[in-house]
Design a protein around this motif. Structure first.
Motif, PDB file in Angstrom:
ATOM      1  N   SER A 151       1.130  -1.081  -0.313  1.00  0.00           N
ATOM      2  CA  SER A 151      -0.080   0.241  -0.429  1.00  0.00           C
ATOM      3  C   SER A 151       1.022   1.430   0.409  1.00  0.00           C
ATOM      4  CB  SER A 151      -0.571  -0.027   0.981  1.00  0.00           C
ATOM      5  OG  SER A 151      -0.045   0.445   2.380  1.00  0.00           O
ATOM      6  N   THR A 152       2.271   1.373   0.375  1.00  0.00           N
ATOM      7  CA  THR A 152       2.933   1.997   0.547  1.00  0.00           C
ATOM      8  C   THR A 152       3.118   2.906   1.862  1.00  0.00           C
ATOM      9  OG1 THR A 152       2.114   4.288  -0.232  1.00  0.00           O
ATOM     10  CG2 THR A 152       3.145   2.576  -2.356  1.00  0.00           C
ATOM     11  N   VAL A 153       2.380   2.212   2.411  1.00  0.00           N
ATOM     12  CA  VAL A 153       2.148   3.161   3.633  1.00  0.00           C
ATOM     13  C   VAL A 153       3.162   2.182   4.674  1.00  0.00           C
ATOM     14  CG1 VAL A 153       0.913   3.570   5.429  1.00  0.00           C
ATOM     15  CG2 VAL A 153      -0.035   4.377   3.761  1.00  0.00           C
ATOM     16  N   ALA A 154       3.926   2.623   5.795  1.00  0.00           N
ATOM     17  CA  ALA A 154       4.408   2.293   7.381  1.00  0.00           C
ATOM     18  C   ALA A 154       4.282   3.282   8.020  1.00  0.00           C
ATOM     19  CB  ALA A 154       6.176   2.734   6.989  1.00  0.00           C
ATOM     20  N   GLU A 155       3.587   2.191   9.252  1.00  0.00           N
ATOM     21  CA  GLU A 155       3.173   2.501  10.727  1.00  0.00           C
ATOM     22  C   GLU A 155       3.709   2.069  11.513  1.00  0.00           C
ATOM     23  OE1 GLU A 155      -1.631   3.288   9.916  1.00  0.00           O
ATOM     24  OE2 GLU A 155      -0.992   0.554  10.110  1.00  0.00           O
ATOM     25  N   ARG A 156       3.601   2.444  12.704  1.00  0.00           N
ATOM     26  CA  ARG A 156       4.086   1.853  14.061  1.00  0.00           C
ATOM     27  C   ARG A 156       3.153   2.493  15.039  1.00  0.00           C
ATOM     28  NH1 ARG A 156       9.821   6.317  14.993  1.00  0.00           N
ATOM     29  NH2 ARG A 156       8.012   7.949  15.899  1.00  0.00           N
ATOM     30  N   ALA A 157       3.927   0.947  15.948  1.00  0.00           N
ATOM     31  CA  ALA A 157       2.648   1.530  17.155  1.00  0.00           C
ATOM     32  C   ALA A 157       4.610   1.252  18.317  1.00  0.00           C
ATOM     33  CB  ALA A 157       2.052   0.049  17.400  1.00  0.00           C
ATOM     34  N   PRO A 158       3.558   1.411  19.332  1.00  0.00           N
ATOM     35  CA  PRO A 158       5.071   1.288  21.048  1.00  0.00           C
ATOM     36  C   PRO A 158       4.762  -0.679  20.990  1.00  0.00           C
ATOM     37  CG  PRO A 158       3.731   3.456  21.130  1.00  0.00           C
ATOM     38  CD  PRO A 158       3.032   2.965  20.307  1.00  0.00           C
ATOM     39  N   LEU A 159       5.875  -1.272  21.196  1.00  0.00           N
ATOM     40  CA  LEU A 159       5.704  -2.402  21.092  1.00  0.00           C
ATOM     41  C   LEU A 159       4.769  -3.215  22.406  1.00  0.00           C
ATOM     42  CD1 LEU A 159       6.912  -5.090  19.777  1.00  0.00           C
ATOM     43  CD2 LEU A 159       8.540  -5.005  21.089  1.00  0.00           C
ATOM     44  N   THR A 160       4.668  -1.923  23.318  1.00  0.00           N
ATOM     45  CA  THR A 160       3.960  -2.533  24.448  1.00  0.00           C
ATOM     46  C   THR A 160       2.699  -2.581  24.635  1.00  0.00           C
ATOM     47  OG1 THR A 160       4.357  -0.149  25.953  1.00  0.00           O
ATOM     48  CG2 THR A 160       5.531  -1.736  26.421  1.00  0.00           C
ATOM     49  N   GLY A 161       2.053  -1.864  23.426  1.00  0.00           N
ATOM     50  CA  GLY A 161       0.815  -1.990  23.451  1.00  0.00           C
ATOM     51  C   GLY A 161      -0.316  -2.093  22.134  1.00  0.00           C
ATOM     52  N   ALA A 162       1.188  -2.832  21.144  1.00  0.00           N
ATOM     53  CA  ALA A 162       1.079  -2.724  19.922  1.00  0.00           C
ATOM     54  C   ALA A 162      -0.122  -3.657  19.171  1.00  0.00           C
ATOM     55  CB  ALA A 162       1.745  -3.432  18.529  1.00  0.00           C
ATOM     56  N   PHE A 163      -1.039  -4.074  19.993  1.00  0.00           N
ATOM     57  CA  PHE A 163      -1.710  -5.688  19.407  1.00  0.00           C
ATOM     58  C   PHE A 163      -3.232  -5.161  20.489  1.00  0.00           C
ATOM     59  CE2 PHE A 163       1.439  -8.503  19.329  1.00  0.00           C
ATOM     60  CZ  PHE A 163       0.667  -8.643  17.779  1.00  0.00           C
ATOM     61  N   PRO A 165      -6.592  -2.742  20.080  1.00  0.00           N
ATOM     62  CA  PRO A 165      -7.199  -2.132  18.877  1.00  0.00           C
ATOM     63  C   PRO A 165      -6.897  -0.371  18.041  1.00  0.00           C
ATOM     64  CG  PRO A 165      -8.687  -2.649  19.666  1.00  0.00           C
ATOM     65  CD  PRO A 165      -7.576  -3.175  20.674  1.00  0.00           C
ATOM     66  N   GLY A 166      -6.424   0.388  17.233  1.00  0.00           N
ATOM     67  CA  GLY A 166      -5.961   1.534  16.584  1.00  0.00           C
ATOM     68  C   GLY A 166      -4.204   1.864  17.341  1.00  0.00           C
ATOM     69  N   ALA A 167      -3.517   1.127  18.025  1.00  0.00           N
ATOM     70  CA  ALA A 167      -2.256   1.262  17.762  1.00  0.00           C
ATOM     71  C   ALA A 167      -1.350   1.866  17.029  1.00  0.00           C
ATOM     72  CB  ALA A 167      -1.802  -0.113  18.987  1.00  0.00           C
ATOM     73  N   PHE A 168      -1.252   2.028  16.261  1.00  0.00           N
ATOM     74  CA  PHE A 168      -1.025   1.550  14.901  1.00  0.00           C
ATOM     75  C   PHE A 168      -1.053   3.190  14.044  1.00  0.00           C
ATOM     76  CE2 PHE A 168      -0.434  -2.413  15.076  1.00  0.00           C
ATOM     77  CZ  PHE A 168       1.280  -2.535  14.881  1.00  0.00           C
ATOM     78  N   ASP A 169       0.050   4.069  14.447  1.00  0.00           N
ATOM     79  CA  ASP A 169      -0.007   5.271  13.898  1.00  0.00           C
ATOM     80  C   ASP A 169       0.799   6.333  12.265  1.00  0.00           C
ATOM     81  OD1 ASP A 169      -1.775   6.448  15.591  1.00  0.00           O
ATOM     82  OD2 ASP A 169      -0.157   7.062  17.147  1.00  0.00           O
ATOM     83  N   LEU A 170       0.517   6.525  11.955  1.00  0.00           N
ATOM     84  CA  LEU A 170       0.945   6.533  10.438  1.00  0.00           C
ATOM     85  C   LEU A 170       2.196   7.123  10.581  1.00  0.00           C
ATOM     86  CD1 LEU A 170       0.740   6.382   7.502  1.00  0.00           C
ATOM     87  CD2 LEU A 170       0.637   9.098   7.520  1.00  0.00           C
ATOM     88  N   PHE A 171       3.195   6.272  10.471  1.00  0.00           N
ATOM     89  CA  PHE A 171       4.745   6.364  10.087  1.00  0.00           C
ATOM     90  C   PHE A 171       5.325   7.599   8.584  1.00  0.00           C
ATOM     91  CE2 PHE A 171       9.162   6.077   9.131  1.00  0.00           C
ATOM     92  CZ  PHE A 171       9.629   6.783  10.402  1.00  0.00           C
ATOM     93  N   ALA A 172       5.136   6.671   6.995  1.00  0.00           N
ATOM     94  CA  ALA A 172       5.471   7.150   6.846  1.00  0.00           C
ATOM     95  C   ALA A 172       5.002   7.031   5.186  1.00  0.00           C
ATOM     96  CB  ALA A 172       7.214   6.630   6.306  1.00  0.00           C
ATOM     97  N   VAL A 173       4.599   7.585   4.245  1.00  0.00           N
ATOM     98  CA  VAL A 173       4.604   7.069   2.475  1.00  0.00           C
ATOM     99  C   VAL A 173       5.340   7.406   2.154  1.00  0.00           C
ATOM    100  CG1 VAL A 173       1.671   7.142   1.330  1.00  0.00           C
ATOM    101  CG2 VAL A 173       2.008   7.964   3.624  1.00  0.00           C
ATOM    102  N   CYS A 174       5.216   5.966   1.291  1.00  0.00           N
ATOM    103  CA  CYS A 174       6.563   5.755   0.223  1.00  0.00           C
ATOM    104  C   CYS A 174       5.955   6.042  -0.936  1.00  0.00           C
ATOM    105  CB  CYS A 174       6.707   4.541   0.233  1.00  0.00           C
ATOM    106  SG  CYS A 174       8.805   4.273   1.849  1.00  0.00           S
ATOM    107  N   GLY A 175       7.355   6.448  -1.748  1.00  0.00           N
ATOM    108  CA  GLY A 175       6.739   6.640  -3.104  1.00  0.00           C
ATOM    109  C   GLY A 175       7.128   5.646  -4.135  1.00  0.00           C
ATOM    110  N   GLY A 176       6.729   4.465  -3.333  1.00  0.00           N
ATOM    111  CA  GLY A 176       6.877   2.611  -4.007  1.00  0.00           C
ATOM    112  C   GLY A 176       6.473   1.760  -3.148  1.00  0.00           C
ATOM    113  N   ALA A 177       5.698   0.700  -3.954  1.00  0.00           N
ATOM    114  CA  ALA A 177       5.065  -0.257  -2.752  1.00  0.00           C
ATOM    115  C   ALA A 177       6.211  -0.886  -1.685  1.00  0.00           C
ATOM    116  CB  ALA A 177       4.280  -1.123  -3.598  1.00  0.00           C
ATOM    117  N   ILE A 178       6.402  -0.901  -0.661  1.00  0.00           N
ATOM    118  CA  ILE A 178       6.980  -1.134   0.455  1.00  0.00           C
ATOM    119  C   ILE A 178       7.103  -2.960   0.679  1.00  0.00           C
ATOM    120  CG2 ILE A 178       7.704  -1.624   3.219  1.00  0.00           C
ATOM    121  CD1 ILE A 178       5.937   1.499   3.233  1.00  0.00           C
TER     122      ILE A 178
END
Length: 323
Positions: A151-163, A165-178
């Motif tokens: 999707s070209t999107v990278a997201e991240r979440a604190p490891l302690t709460g990654a599971f 709901p809604g833990a992941f936030d947008l980190f970056a959007v690339c110009g190509g499929a990651i």
């Protein structure tokens, strides 16, 4: 929170001197022909390490065990001492991406689900659906879990709460499929199917640069000395200067590649936090930044707290230098 005593000790670190470089690195290669190969970053030589029972699509390691995910949703355990398969179990999904949190396997599939799995039993401990189709890559870095996909999107979440709901936030959007990701000091490096590698600042997600390297980046691994190893699914391996994009070495692995894993990069010199290949003021400043922000990279003894013990460990390691 970092104590005043710890902050005072951190300030003293800025007076530290320089130390010698360290280069002792191996990158494991998993292939679509089910081979496990090893790439020597000093010589560029590729050697045979063992066999998997399926085409390798993802890899991670904990201790002396290498875990391999194949295209059909099977996870295999491989003993790095004997170079033999020692077990396997199935997972729901295709095991397109894999990493670990030190105790559990984190396995992602192209449907966008990440599962937390007991590596001994194969039991699913938790799972989360992320907002990314065709998930291709997972990584853990300094207390955060990252994912990326076509999707070209990278997201991240604190490891302690990654599971949660809604833990992941947008980190970056690339110009190509990651297609892959790796981490080098404060750099998050994302490889794309369009032949480009993108670099972002880990602390704030700021875009740094992009280099067109002409391979589909099915795997990518950070090396010391400001380098990354990028793999093409055809079998081509390129060592790239992360700053300039220059190709430092090109090697043919001889088989179509499915995944890369830096096995021991940085282990010989754990205080080289930025993977520059030398211990210098940059590592001191980075440790201080991590400690003040309470980030996992400064918890050197892994006890969940960043305190004077960690400062002492960093200072001792830094002053001892690297072989």
């Amino acid at each position: 929170m970092t104590s005043n005593a710890t902050i005072a000790a951190l300030s003293a670190l800025t007076l530290a001197g320089l130390a010698a470089p360290a280069m002792a690195e191996t990158v494991l290669i998993g292939t679509q022909f089910s081979s496990i190969l090893a790439y020597d970053t000093e010589t560029g030589d590729v050697s045979f390490r063992g066999f998997c029972a399926g085409p390798v699509d993802s890899m991670t390691a904990m201790g002396d065990t290498l875990y391999l995910g194949d295209d059909f949703g099977q996870i295999y355990s491989f003993d790095l001492n004997t170079n033999q398969l020692v077990g396997s179990f199935p997972v729901a999904g295709d095991a397109a991406a894999m990493t670990n949190d030190g105790a559990s396997l984190l396995v992602g599939d192209t449907a966008g689900e990440i599962q937390k799995i007991d590596p001994g039993t194969g039991a699913v401990l938790d799972s989360v659906q992320v907002n990314s189709f065709s998930l291709t890559s997972l990584g853990v870095h300094w207390g955060n879990l990252y994912h990326g996909g076509l999707s070209t999107v990278a997201e991240r979440a604190p490891l302690t709460g990654a599971f949660e709901p809604g833990a992941f936030d947008l980190f970056a959007v690339c110009g190509g499929a990651i297609n892959s990701m790796t981490f080098a000091g404060i750099d998050v490096v994302l490889g794309a199917t369009n032949g480009s590698i993108y670099r972002y600042d880990e602390f704030n997600g700021t875009y740094a640069n992009v280099h067109f390297v002409g391979v589909d980046a099915v795997g990518i691994a950070a090396l010391t000395g400001g380098r990354v190893l990028v793999a093409d699914s055809s079998g081509t391996l390129l060592e790239i200067d992360i700053e300039t994009g220059d190709v430092l070495r090109e090697t043919d692995a001889g088989e179509p590649i499915g995944a890369l894993l830096a096995l021991d990069v940085g282990e010989a010199c754990p205080t080289d936090l930025d993977l520059s290949g030398v211990l210098d003021l940059g590592d001191v400043q980075l440790f201080i930044m991590l400690a003040i922000q309470g980030r996992g990279g400064a918890d050197l003894n892994g006890d969940g707290a960043i305190d004077l013990t960690d400062v002492g460990m960093f200072a001792a390691g830094f002053n001892a230098g690297c072989d």
